[in-house]
Scaffold this active site. Sequence first.
Site, PDB file in Angstrom:
ATOM      1  N   CYS A 180      46.835  37.538  27.661  1.00  0.00           N
ATOM      2  CA  CYS A 180      45.890  38.455  28.295  1.00  0.00           C
ATOM      3  C   CYS A 180      46.597  38.990  29.533  1.00  0.00           C
ATOM      4  O   CYS A 180      46.994  38.223  30.417  1.00  0.00           O
ATOM      5  CB  CYS A 180      44.604  37.716  28.675  1.00  0.00           C
ATOM      6  SG  CYS A 180      43.476  38.759  29.623  1.00  0.00           S
ATOM      7  N   CYS A 222      41.359  46.520  41.104  1.00  0.00           N
ATOM      8  CA  CYS A 222      40.632  47.471  40.258  1.00  0.00           C
ATOM      9  C   CYS A 222      39.606  48.206  41.114  1.00  0.00           C
ATOM     10  O   CYS A 222      39.017  47.628  42.017  1.00  0.00           O
ATOM     11  CB  CYS A 222      39.925  46.739  39.123  1.00  0.00           C
ATOM     12  SG  CYS A 222      39.140  47.869  37.958  1.00  0.00           S
ATOM     13  N   CYS A 224      37.595  35.403  35.937  1.00  0.00           N
ATOM     14  CA  CYS A 224      38.758  36.253  35.743  1.00  0.00           C
ATOM     15  C   CYS A 224      39.100  36.965  37.055  1.00  0.00           C
ATOM     16  O   CYS A 224      38.254  37.596  37.669  1.00  0.00           O
ATOM     17  CB  CYS A 224      38.414  37.263  34.653  1.00  0.00           C
ATOM     18  SG  CYS A 224      39.807  38.217  34.155  1.00  0.00           S
TER      19      CYS A 224
END
Length: 342
Positions: A104, A111, A332
């Site tokens: 991943c 972001c 995450c």
Amino acid sequence: MKKIDDLSFEELERALVELGEPKFKAKQIFDWIHNKTVEDFEGMSNISKKTKEELSKVFEFTLGSIELKLESELDETKKYVIKFEDGNVVESVFLKYKFGNTACISSEVGCKMGCLFCASTKNGFLRSLTTAEMLKQIYLIQNDTKEKISNVVIMGSGEPLNNYDNVIKFLKLINDERGQNISMRKITLSTCGIVPRIYSLADEDIPITLAISLHAATQEKREEILPIAKKYKLDEILKACDYYVEKTGRRLTFEYIMISSFNDSPEDAEMLSKILKNKLANVNLIPCNYVKEANIKPSENLDIERFKRLLYDKGINATVRRELGSDINAACGQLRNNYLKI
Ligand code: SF4
């Protein structure tokens, strides 16, 4: 200086010709970069000194290193903080599934999408990753685990469709049969729904799996947790998804984070089954992590199972994401935040 590991095979051939070198050498050099994953010209033992000198006048390598690694004691999941030359770090994960080893990877540093449940967006967006930096995450994981990666998910930090050109080039490079040769069908790209880019992706003729971060079945609820939902409306996303399926023939994945008392009721399941009716799609139910500031709590297991059953009764395929590495499974993006102390 330009980065040699950012070049496609054809660009490498052209670069060699421009340097007065025969283009057949591209095959050997590409193999050194993308299979043997060397980080300097020195190690290329079957390339002449002259060629290496010429190349090193124009090109250099993208550097990256593993700064931190957490290993699960329950399974073979490993989480990495990977640092690039400019000091920026991203998070990458190695997961061992029955169907193959999965990496991943991140597509951006931070972001800007601001999804309420996501730790990657906490400190905003810093920059896009280059193609080579995305490849680097896979090469570092392979070298560390001594395992071949067969599946890739672009689900780490970043909205991949906001870094469109580099991501497309990454997909083509990782799929190149002269390099890692990872099948497009074993690659999943996850987006929170950048509609114009979904259309572009559909037209690229690369049969990857597209995963849409849906997380709620109505426009109003999506807006509550995904700021980008205000710009790209749910019905526009679903229309773009239809186009994607029509063009690629690929089954879509809809990701749905299960948040207690927000989107996990029978009415929510009913609404979801309505909007996904007759779609070639699979729903991935994801138990969420606690986010204290946003008052986000994970759904109970029983509620998740009930939700799944209700979807199934309506003919919608749903799976619950199996939690791997639950002992190291901070939210995450959390590992990077801990590392950076943000
Ligand atoms: S979920 Fe994805 S798009 Fe949303 S803030 Fe996190 S990294 Fe960005």
